[in-house]
Write an enzyme that holds these catalytic residues in place. Structure first.
Site, short mmCIF file in Angstrom:
data_model
loop_
_atom_site.label_atom_id
_atom_site.label_comp_id
_atom_site.label_asym_id
_atom_site.label_seq_id
_atom_site.Cartn_x
_atom_site.Cartn_y
_atom_site.Cartn_z
N ASN A 1 50.79 -19.19 36.67
CA ASN A 1 52.00 -18.98 35.87
C ASN A 1 52.37 -17.49 35.80
OD1 ASN A 1 51.98 -21.70 35.59
ND2 ASN A 1 52.00 -21.72 33.35
N GLU B 1 58.05 -28.08 47.80
CA GLU B 1 57.21 -28.81 46.86
C GLU B 1 57.86 -28.81 45.48
OE1 GLU B 1 53.51 -26.93 46.19
OE2 GLU B 1 52.61 -28.73 45.34
#
Lengths: 398, 378
Positions: A384, A244
């Protein structure tokens, strides 16, 4: 080193532009420009146009319908589509399960599913996250137990994007509760029409319902719903996520949004002059533009670094982190640019049949919801913080 | 589009990296820095022998016709070694300027002498009131017979005290901050009336203030068209910014390596501090800033040959983004070294100082951000 496109790439770019001019519905592009919701039918129409052109799965091997494009061509294609305001194709089939089936699926699975993914006959969704398993995905508890020729699945998936539209799900389930968490997971593919599946929408802070809870209650799927080998699901999931990575930085989309931001800041007034002439605001735009410029090159460096052994560049996680920061920042500035009309909550702007007029600038109704919705970007697909953990291992070697 | 180095560039990179490994460590750097010139004559000679001092010059002037990408490769390696030789001042700034705007005679006289290592140059352009504004020139060049008489005060000319020659800007017309009316002159450092006051810079390099007390020069000392020196200076400074960007990336790479190394060795609470997530994430942030800066340095190298407006805007953006990255990486590296980061003994502080001074050179972050933002495109 050279930033210029060569003549072949320029010709390719022109070909893509001509296609977009011909096939992209301007009404849909207008909706994209205003960050309004694109309906399932509109997405399907766009996917059909790409399918008929043979451009629906550029990332797949040619023998499975891929285009054989170079990295640069794929990048140009993404960039031109974004610049023209084309809607996003739904990645679950094309970018996620498709490549996994190609790499690990049985011949039967490939024959059955790949053509239907390409033609958009099947709309897929992803059953990974669970209420108790977010960043710690490997702790997932949805069970799949063998019963004769079938697997029986029990558990709950969540944050399942667009499950309400989906025909098929790829799903991670625990098949060996005694093994190390990562070693007892398998991947299954099954129809969303299977008895025992309940989809319940989750209303999010932007007012939308694109994500869902999916309850799996004694869901019986055939033995051949298993992808690859039993208990290897974790490695397939990792393969899926690494695949991805190509568009993860979403540079073309951010370039498009930045252009929108400049347009809007050129229209909105501040103290009698266009907002973009306000030095403070202009500096904020300049700041995110520079971040995006650097990211575009960083992204291309990673993309063009095709490794012989097929492993992803260890900087891939950086693309997710920086890409999300840029997208979030631009959508924040878009909301700021709107000023007080950013307060108005106008979900009817998404509804083609609504008669209620929109207050404020026509481009503004969805900017605050878009800001709110974009907070997800630094959370989904590995937060993140998880990306920093990955970089700690892969890049720092700690 | 192509973002890879050619085989020749890879070889060049290895060559300069080897030179740095062979000739540099922090103790030897201290020694070079303490020389009256502020650098090692022997290193300079070796750089000449390797062809580095003529790298960007045309072949007919003893050069190799190197591109901005070649310069980037060299500067990155010089940065990671924390070199003190006046490559930027002599070769990039002044050599580049002469190649760009010099007459045939000037190029023939000076470029080959730079390439061979026998002559060094400094750009005496900035003035105390100007900060980073390149057009803010008050020094005067008054016509006198066939030539000119120069008066004025130039400040922080990099390696100005050891340079054999200076390139001086002065007004032949206009008022301070006018774009037109600035002219460039070649001035021998030992010419009568040139008063050079040298000093060490915070990062172990050298600079000088230059006072021109009625310096007489002949007409053939003029570089470029009369009164049209500003675009020449802007191009030279942009080339220097491109070079500094690459140097900064080399510095940041080394800072990250030193910090990672320290985090593995420094024990607190019974384990290496690199095992703490807060330290790990800080280091990944430093690394990401460095990668973004690297991309910017590459943008600089690939856009230096564009026309004036596009180039100036890109380079201002590069310097602004670079300044942010440098500040972050530098400050975090000292923080992660704790008290040891404060000592002159540790290597890290020397890299931190160089990185900090790069932001003071040819436009700081604020200055460059303003320039970039003021020319925001569609």
């Amino acid at each position: 080193m050279d930033l210029n496109l060569n003549s072949e790439d320029l010709a390719f770019r022109d070909e893509v532009r001509a296609f977009l001019k011909d096939k992209l519905d301007p009404k849909v592009a207008e909706k994209v420009a205003r960050s309004e919701a694109i309906s399932k039918d509109e997405i399907l129409a766009w996917q059909k146009a790409l399918y008929e052109q043979g451009w629906i799965v550029p990332n797949w091997p040619v023998e499975h319908g891929g285009t054989g494009w170079s990295v640069m061509q794929r990048y140009i294609f993404d960039e031109e589509c974004a610049a023209a305001g084309a809607p996003q194709t739904i990645s679950f089939g094309f970018s996620m399960i498709g490549p996994v089936l190609i790499a690990f699926g049985s011949e039967d699975q490939k024959a059955r599913y790949l053509p239907r993914i390409r033609s958009s006959e099947d709309w897929w969704c992803q059953g990974f996250s669970e209420p108790g398993s977010g960043s710690d995905l490997a702790s997932l508890r949805t069970r799949a137990e063998r019963d004769g020729d079938e697997w029986v699945i029990n558990g709950q998936k969540t944050w399942t994007t667009l499950a309400q539209h989906a025909d098929m799900m790829f799903c991670l389930c625990r098949t060996d509760p005694d093994a190390k968490p990562q070693r007892g997971i398998s991947m299954f593919v099954f129809s969303m029409n299977t008895p025992g599946i309940t989809v319940r929408p989750i209303r999010t802070i932007d007012g939308g319902t694109e994500v869902n809870d999916v309850f799996l209650d004694n869901v019986r799927v055939p033995a051949d719903a298993l992808v690859g080998e039993e208990n290897k699901g974790w490695s397939y999931a990792k393969y899926l996520l690494s695949n991805e990575r190509f568009g993860i930085a979403r540079v073309p989309q951010s370039k498009y949004q930045l252009k929108q931001l400049k347009n809007i800041a050129g229209i909105q007034l501040s103290e009698g002059a266009p907002l973009i002439e306000d030095r403070d605001f202009r500096t904020k735009i300049a700041d995110v533009e520079l971040e995006l410029k650097a990211l575009e090159i960083t992204n291309l460096r990673v993309m063009l670094d095709v490794r012989q052994d097929g492993t992803p560049n260890p900087l891939s996680s950086m693309l997710k982190i920086k890409g999300s920061e840029v997208q979030q920042r631009i959508s924040e500035l878009l909301m700021e640019a709107l000023g007080p009309y950013g307060l108005a909550y106008q979900p009817h702007a998404n509804d083609d049949t609504a008669n209620t007029p929109v207050v404020g600038p026509e481009f503004g109704a969805m900017l605050t919801p878009k800001y709110l919705n974009n907070r997800k970007i630094s959370i989904y697909g590995g937060t993140n913080e998880i990306q920093r953990n990955i970089m700690t291992k892969a890049v720092l070697g700690l | 589009m192509d973002l890879s180095l050619s085989d020749d560039q890879k070889l060049l990179k290895e060559t300069v990296e080897r030179l740095m490994q062979d000739n540099y460590d922090i103790d030897r750097r201290r020694k070079y820095s303490a020389e009256p010139t502020g650098y090692s004559a022997d290193n300079w000679r070796q750089m000449a022998e390797l062809g580095l001092l003529g790298l960007p010059f045309e072949e007919e002037y003893g050069g190799f016709g190197g591109s901005a990408v070649d310069v980037m490769v060299v500067m990155e390696a010089l940065g990671s070694g924390l070199a003190v030789e006046p490559f930027l001042a002599t070769v990039i700034l002044c050599g580049g300027l002469l190649q760009d705007a010099g007459t045939e005679a000037q190029k023939a006289t000076h470029l080959s002498a730079i390439a061979s290592g026998e002559r060094t140059f400094a750009l005496a352009h900035s003035e105390p009131q100007a900060r980073y504004a390149l057009a803010d020139v008050t020094a005067q060049a008054a016509a006198a017979g066939d030539g000119f008489t120069l008066t004025g005060h130039k400040c922080v000319a990099l390696y100005g005290d050891s340079a054999d020659w200076l390139i001086v800007s002065a007004r032949t017309a206009g008022t301070p901050r006018d774009a037109g009316g600035i002219t460039l002159f070649l001035v021998a450092a030992d010419a009568a009336g040139v008063e050079v006051t040298g000093y060490q810079t915070v990062d172990g390099q050298r600079a000088a203030d230059v006072v021109l007390n009625g310096v007489s020069i002949t007409a053939d000392a003029v570089v470029g068209p009369l009164g049209e020196g500003l675009p020449i200076i802007e191009r030279a400074v942009d080339r220097a910014i491109g070079a500094l960007a690459a140097e900064a990336v080399g510095v940041m790479d080394k800072i990250n390596a030193l910090t990672l190394d320290y985090s593995k060795n420094r024990q607190q609470f019974g384990r290496a501090i690199g095992e703490f997530q807060v330290v790990q994430h800080r280091m990944t942030d430093m690394l990401m800033e460095t990668e973004q800066a690297r991309s910017m340095a590459q943008i600089a190298a690939m856009t230096l040959d564009r026309d004036d407006d596009a180039r100036a805007r890109e380079l201002a953006g590069v310097k602004a983004r670079l300044g942010k990255a440098g500040r972050f990486v530098g400050q975090e590296s000292i923080q992660l070294h704790g008290g040891m980061g404060m000592t002159d003994e540790m290597t890290i502080g020397h890299y931190f100082k160089r990185l900090t001074m790069i932001d003071r050179t040819f436009g700081d972050t604020d200055h460059c951000m303003r320039r970039y933002a003021d020319t925001l495109g569609d």
